[in-house]
Design a protein around this motif. Structure first.
Motif, mmCIF file in Angstrom:
data_model
loop_
_atom_site.group_PDB
_atom_site.id
_atom_site.type_symbol
_atom_site.label_atom_id
_atom_site.label_comp_id
_atom_site.label_asym_id
_atom_site.label_seq_id
_atom_site.Cartn_x
_atom_site.Cartn_y
_atom_site.Cartn_z
ATOM 1 N N PRO A 43 0.474 -0.859 -0.138
ATOM 2 C CA PRO A 43 0.279 -0.594 0.013
ATOM 3 C C PRO A 43 0.711 1.056 -0.256
ATOM 4 O O PRO A 43 0.846 2.101 0.940
ATOM 5 C CB PRO A 43 -0.761 0.237 1.256
ATOM 6 C CG PRO A 43 0.305 -0.536 2.072
ATOM 7 C CD PRO A 43 0.706 -1.754 1.047
ATOM 8 N N THR A 50 3.661 4.804 2.631
ATOM 9 C CA THR A 50 2.807 3.966 3.294
ATOM 10 C C THR A 50 1.746 4.523 3.375
ATOM 11 O O THR A 50 2.059 5.943 3.829
ATOM 12 C CB THR A 50 3.094 3.171 4.471
ATOM 13 O OG1 THR A 50 4.350 2.767 3.995
ATOM 14 C CG2 THR A 50 1.656 2.470 4.604
ATOM 15 N N GLN A 59 -5.664 0.393 3.071
ATOM 16 C CA GLN A 59 -4.359 -0.491 2.730
ATOM 17 C C GLN A 59 -4.978 -0.545 1.479
ATOM 18 O O GLN A 59 -3.743 -1.227 0.520
ATOM 19 C CB GLN A 59 -3.669 -0.758 3.780
ATOM 20 C CG GLN A 59 -2.711 0.441 4.122
ATOM 21 C CD GLN A 59 -1.754 -0.277 5.406
ATOM 22 O OE1 GLN A 59 -1.154 -1.412 4.957
ATOM 23 N NE2 GLN A 59 -0.719 0.613 6.456
ATOM 24 N N ARG A 62 -5.838 1.084 -1.944
ATOM 25 C CA ARG A 62 -4.144 1.589 -2.119
ATOM 26 C C ARG A 62 -4.008 0.407 -2.819
ATOM 27 O O ARG A 62 -3.507 -0.461 -4.341
ATOM 28 C CB ARG A 62 -3.881 1.594 -1.842
ATOM 29 C CG ARG A 62 -2.091 2.757 -2.202
ATOM 30 C CD ARG A 62 -2.588 3.593 -3.081
ATOM 31 N NE ARG A 62 -1.928 3.766 -3.854
ATOM 32 C CZ ARG A 62 -1.686 4.025 -5.369
ATOM 33 N NH1 ARG A 62 -1.778 4.097 -6.367
ATOM 34 N NH2 ARG A 62 0.055 4.410 -5.776
ATOM 35 N N CYS A 63 -3.929 -1.422 -2.805
ATOM 36 C CA CYS A 63 -2.760 -2.121 -2.613
ATOM 37 C C CYS A 63 -3.872 -2.669 -4.308
ATOM 38 O O CYS A 63 -3.412 -3.210 -5.629
ATOM 39 C CB CYS A 63 -2.880 -4.030 -2.303
ATOM 40 S SG CYS A 63 -1.759 -3.027 -0.635
ATOM 41 N N TRP A 125 2.999 -1.510 6.589
ATOM 42 C CA TRP A 125 1.997 -2.002 5.298
ATOM 43 C C TRP A 125 1.330 -3.659 6.701
ATOM 44 O O TRP A 125 1.976 -4.171 7.492
ATOM 45 C CB TRP A 125 2.915 -3.064 4.808
ATOM 46 C CG TRP A 125 3.821 -2.211 4.192
ATOM 47 C CD1 TRP A 125 3.243 -0.724 3.398
ATOM 48 C CD2 TRP A 125 4.506 -2.813 3.261
ATOM 49 N NE1 TRP A 125 4.345 -0.206 3.193
ATOM 50 C CE2 TRP A 125 5.379 -1.689 2.476
ATOM 51 C CE3 TRP A 125 5.653 -3.762 2.884
ATOM 52 C CZ2 TRP A 125 6.105 -1.409 1.921
ATOM 53 C CZ3 TRP A 125 5.683 -3.572 1.597
ATOM 54 C CH2 TRP A 125 7.029 -1.887 0.927
#
Length: 139
Positions: A43, A50, A59, A62-63, A125
């Motif tokens: 992420p 980050t 997160q 975003r991934c 993360w």
């Protein structure tokens, strides 16, 4: 005389400019034939920072944004996803992560694996995501 093995398919490497690609020797995604593998996606923003500190849903989102971009670079889309792997530092976060996964992969309903890991290279993360896709014959 030729030595080594001959490749049956062209190999397309997708890079997102992550400086670790050169250090570790990896690609964000690799396409061979109709198959695409997207490696452990963290992420991070375009600067490598980050995203969503302490927020597994942010997160995860975003991934999957990065995964979607990588698949597009390889000529595929989220509807081509056949497998996802969610690697979490806290397995209790699985519900929040799969809720976001459904936003990106809901119609494809890919096979899925969810596991807890000890930690990632960056301790900020909470998740990394891996994806495999196969482009349908009709495309």
């Amino acid at each position: 005389m030729t030595t080594g093995r001959q490749r049956l398919y062209d190999r397309q490497l997708v890079s997102d400019g992550n400086p670790m690609e050169a250090v570790v020797g990896f690609s964000r995604a690799v396409r061979v034939g109709r198959s695409i593998a997207v490696g452990g996606t963290a992420p991070v923003d375009v600067e490598g920072r980050t995203v969503g500190l302490g927020d597994v849903a942010a997160q995860t989102r975003r991934c999957f944004e990065i995964v979607r971009w990588a698949l597009a670079q390889a000529g595929a889309g989220m509807d081509d996803v056949v497998r996802t792997r969610l690697l979490l530092t806290d397995i209790e976060d699985w519900r929040a992560a799969v809720k976001v996964r459904a936003e990106f992969c809901g119609e494809a309903r890919p096979a899925d694996t969810i596991v807890q890991v000890g930690r990632f290279v960056n301790p900020e993360w909470l998740i990394e995501v891996e994806v495999d896709a196969v482009i349908a014959d009709s495309r």
